[in-house]
Write a protein that holds these residues in place. Structure first.
Motif, PDB file in Angstrom:
ATOM      1  N   GLN A  78       3.476   4.234  -6.941  1.00 39.52           N
ATOM      2  CA  GLN A  78       4.801   4.969  -6.727  1.00 39.52           C
ATOM      3  C   GLN A  78       5.507   4.824  -8.180  1.00 39.52           C
ATOM      4  O   GLN A  78       6.355   5.832  -8.395  1.00 39.52           O
ATOM      5  N   SER A  84       4.498  -2.072  -5.217  1.00 38.92           N
ATOM      6  CA  SER A  84       4.488  -2.889  -3.786  1.00 38.92           C
ATOM      7  C   SER A  84       3.750  -4.146  -4.219  1.00 38.92           C
ATOM      8  O   SER A  84       2.850  -4.218  -5.227  1.00 38.92           O
ATOM      9  N   ASP A  86       2.222  -8.126  -2.785  1.00 46.92           N
ATOM     10  CA  ASP A  86       1.646  -9.003  -1.642  1.00 46.92           C
ATOM     11  C   ASP A  86       1.543 -10.265  -2.501  1.00 46.92           C
ATOM     12  O   ASP A  86       0.471 -10.490  -3.292  1.00 46.92           O
ATOM     13  N   ASP A  97       5.824  -9.802   1.224  1.00 49.15           N
ATOM     14  CA  ASP A  97       5.219  -8.384   1.137  1.00 49.15           C
ATOM     15  C   ASP A  97       6.319  -7.421   0.891  1.00 49.15           C
ATOM     16  O   ASP A  97       7.154  -7.389   1.841  1.00 49.15           O
ATOM     17  N   ILE A  98       6.218  -6.576  -0.032  1.00 50.23           N
ATOM     18  CA  ILE A  98       7.085  -5.419  -0.546  1.00 50.23           C
ATOM     19  C   ILE A  98       6.405  -4.378  -0.655  1.00 50.23           C
ATOM     20  O   ILE A  98       5.574  -4.096  -1.333  1.00 50.23           O
ATOM     21  N   ARG A  99       6.724  -3.420   0.122  1.00 48.52           N
ATOM     22  CA  ARG A  99       5.937  -1.957   0.218  1.00 48.52           C
ATOM     23  C   ARG A  99       7.181  -1.028  -0.361  1.00 48.52           C
ATOM     24  O   ARG A  99       8.135  -0.725   0.141  1.00 48.52           O
ATOM     25  N   ASN A 100       6.744  -0.240  -1.552  1.00 48.23           N
ATOM     26  CA  ASN A 100       7.335   1.056  -1.886  1.00 48.23           C
ATOM     27  C   ASN A 100       7.148   2.196  -0.927  1.00 48.23           C
ATOM     28  O   ASN A 100       5.895   2.752  -1.221  1.00 48.23           O
ATOM     29  N   ARG A 101       7.903   2.613  -0.366  1.00 47.32           N
ATOM     30  CA  ARG A 101       7.643   3.712   0.508  1.00 47.32           C
ATOM     31  C   ARG A 101       8.265   5.082  -0.306  1.00 47.32           C
ATOM     32  O   ARG A 101       9.464   5.246  -0.463  1.00 47.32           O
ATOM     33  N   LEU A 106      12.295   0.317  -0.169  1.00 43.00           N
ATOM     34  CA  LEU A 106      11.538  -0.806  -0.064  1.00 43.00           C
ATOM     35  C   LEU A 106      11.595  -1.271   1.360  1.00 43.00           C
ATOM     36  O   LEU A 106      12.773  -1.729   1.815  1.00 43.00           O
TER      37      LEU A 106
END
Length: 243
Positions: A78, A84, A86, A97-101, A106
């Motif tokens: 992204q 993102s 882990d 856990d960090i997710r870039n949407r 986040l």
């Protein structure tokens, strides 16, 4: 026909060529040469238009006889500044856990050493930098940093589910033996009393050589190591890291 083929080839868009970068860091206390742990980095990416762009990164943390005690994986699909993440430290039963949407927000999920799970969402702005994205941030603003300018940005504190204002600026410090030394420190007065600056060293090509400051590795349940990490670059891509 040969001239036409050449013109067509030159007019086609540049495609990425797979490349990687590998480096190892040895972490010691700021006032000692005793190695606490090692970081082994593998950054995969591609060379596009003569410039390296990371796509993923793995960091393996080892002690002594190569005993792995933590691991981190990052994905830059992204944004190179907002991967993102882990990150796992099994010895403390901790997972971040960090997710870039879609580079709009986040999603953060933190399994704490106490055994709790905390979730939150943070909106993304153009100034936001996440985790190891700071390394790519320095290279993105390489001309500003190496010419003496100050660059403002926001840095994510995932355990607080919040971003704080920081500034990146060139500095001199005899603890860092590098072609370029930069300092990251809070821009706010109150936070500056609570958070120590981080010093970074880079070579002429834009590769990280030093990190001096608070790390993400736990010393115990209540505190993290503060260390000087000296990096050795093992392989670099066949293209530029900065421009």
């Amino acid at each position: 026909m040969k001239q036409i083929a050449t013109l067509l080839a030159c007019s086609l868009p540049l495609t990425g060529i797979a490349a990687d970068m590998r480096f190892t860091g040895k972490a010691t206390p700021p006032d000692s040469d005793n190695v606490i742990y090692e970081e082994r980095h593998v950054v995969e990416g591609e060379c596009t238009g003569g410039l390296f762009r990371p796509t993923s990164q793995t960091v393996t943390y080892v002690r002594g006889d190569a005993n792995t005690f933590a691991k981190k994986t990052l994905t830059y699909d992204q944004s190179p500044l907002r991967p993102s993440v882990d990150f796992q430290q099994p010895g403390f039963n901790e997972v971040m856990d960090i997710r870039n949407r879609n580079d709009s927000e986040l999603d953060i999920k933190w399994q704490t050493p106490e055994g709790n799970t905390e979730t939150s969402t943070v909106a993304i702005t153009e100034k936001l930098v996440v985790d190891a994205g700071f390394d790519n941030f320095v290279r993105r603003y390489w001309s500003e940093v190496t010419s003496g300018e100050t660059v403002a940005f926001d840095f994510l504190a995932p355990t607080r589910s919040k971003a704080y204002g920081f500034v990146l600026e060139p500095t001199d410090d005899d603890r860092i033996n590098a072609a370029h030394t930069v300092r990251i420190e809070p821009s706010g007065t109150i936070l500056s009393f609570l958070v120590d600056p981080i010093l970074l060293g880079y070579n002429e090509n834009g590769a990280l050589t030093d990190y001096l400051g608070l790390t993400n590795i736990r010393k115990d349940k209540d505190s993290n190591y503060r260390a000087h990490i000296r990096y050795t670059v093992e392989t670099t891509p066949d293209c530029e890291l900065t421009r």
